[in-house]
Design an enzyme around this catalytic site. Sequence first.
Site, mmCIF file in Angstrom:
data_model
loop_
_atom_site.group_PDB
_atom_site.id
_atom_site.type_symbol
_atom_site.label_atom_id
_atom_site.label_comp_id
_atom_site.label_asym_id
_atom_site.label_seq_id
_atom_site.Cartn_x
_atom_site.Cartn_y
_atom_site.Cartn_z
ATOM 1 N N LYS A 189 0.842 -1.200 0.000
ATOM 2 C CA LYS A 189 0.000 0.000 0.000
ATOM 3 C C LYS A 189 0.876 1.248 0.000
ATOM 4 O O LYS A 189 1.913 1.280 0.680
ATOM 5 C CB LYS A 189 -0.903 -0.027 1.244
ATOM 6 N N SER B 274 -9.774 1.740 2.667
ATOM 7 C CA SER B 274 -8.875 2.482 1.819
ATOM 8 C C SER B 274 -7.807 1.636 1.122
ATOM 9 O O SER B 274 -7.206 2.106 0.161
ATOM 10 C CB SER B 274 -8.186 3.578 2.627
ATOM 11 N N SER C 195 -9.961 -0.581 6.904
ATOM 12 C CA SER C 195 -9.368 -0.432 5.570
ATOM 13 C C SER C 195 -8.647 -1.640 5.004
ATOM 14 O O SER C 195 -8.274 -1.626 3.839
ATOM 15 C CB SER C 195 -8.407 0.747 5.561
#
Length: 491
Positions: free
Chosen positions: A85, A160, A184
């Site tokens: 990420k 996210s 997330s």
Amino acid sequence: MGTYENVELYELTVSEASALIARREVSPLDVTKAVLRRIEAVESKVRAFVTLAPDRAIAMAGSAEKELRTAGRAGSLLGIPLAIKDNLCTRGILTTCASKMLSNFVPPYESTATSRLLESGYVLVGKTNMDEFAMGSSTENSGFHVTRNPWNLDRIPGGSSGGSAAAVAADECLAALGSDTGGSIRQPAALCGVVGMKPTYGRVSRYGLVAFASSLDQIGTLTKCVRDAAMVLNVICGHDPKDSTSVPSVVPDFTRALGDGVKGARIGIPKEYFVEGMDKEVEGAVRGAIGRLEELGARPIEVSLPHTEYAIAAYYILATSEASSNLARYDGVKYGRRSEGRDLMDMYLKTRADGFGPEVKRRIMLGTYALSSGYYEAYYKKAQQVRTLIKNDFERAFTQVDLLVTPTTPTAAFRIGEKTADPLQMYLSDIFTISVNLAGLPALSLPCGFTSDNVPVGLQFIGKHFDEQTILRAAHAYEQSTDWHRRRPAL
Ligand code: GLN
């Protein structure tokens, strides 16, 4: 060589690839090249990545091959292509948090989690898209582009960590790291049909994770199966003096308990998690999964978490308060973007006005307000008290049960654009995941079915503090009794 016994190498799980590499049946370069070809074939549809690093990946795979030759034995992630990420600092590689504010930020240091992956010989394929600074539930808040759900390209992948979840679901990497502040990792895992694990707060060092809400943020994994979650956690968990909240306890080998089953396990079903207005197909799939766990020998027990209804409100005070403070550092002086201004103050204002997207600005304003003098007691302090009540709810429940089982999300993946006009609706996507962060507990989401329009549904297991093993064991037993995790989107 792109296949092994007719399986495309990019389809392998981490554990399969790791075993094949250790036995020299496939090489790190074979696996990495297969993954890079897969990315070439599908990435234009999915758009899971902010930055791809194919040349570096080939070089890393080459080093893995060399290590395999010289050291003579393979580490568990040696030569395994993973995606990270884009809020985890990777030295020398752009790390943007999907924000225009950091669109030029190349960290001079490496996060602890990715350092550990490096030590274990992994191959970085790229940095994944996300909601800007991890604020959101659909990846639509990315400052760069939208990521699409591999199961249905008109739908959101969740967020996210939407890029990481979509990349795993689309076989663009064997597994990925994400971060989870309010859901997330688990929410996008549920919506993309992969396994998402958020360990206990304090298990994984947050050093080098760009801070959103420091008392809630936790790094975790997105994988194709439960065993892979255990394998990657084995590498990234553990004490780190660079993060004062990382816990100095010994980390067990998470793969050890996987085969032990759920016989006799008391699984709590919180009645507040089956609410009016919840999608019927989601509820059906989750109830089906609970039935399956019972067949496997678990004992479902209804429990109550009475303060659940206050979780979203408390979270959006606490998370925004912490964010308003953490994001004060983006001032155009130290790093990241800088807009020119008449004087220093004007430069600060323009930099922040140009660099942050609308959701980030909304949260900075909310948090600043909640912390302002005269309001602090009414908002921030109150929310902290609610947080304690929520934590106590779980502690009480865990005197009766070994773990909790709930839906991960109230609905399956929604359409791109469907909730962008209504932030409150978007916030409700995390109604079943947020309490877990407030309490600091470990939790995992895994696929437990599909809706009639063929998008995945997620099941959440929540465990006691530092009891990841019980979650992994139960999740693995459930997973092995189904074939949901073997389904692949047609891309
Ligand atoms: N969707 C939640 C939010 O917008 C959670 C985000 C996260 O876990 N990073 O804050």
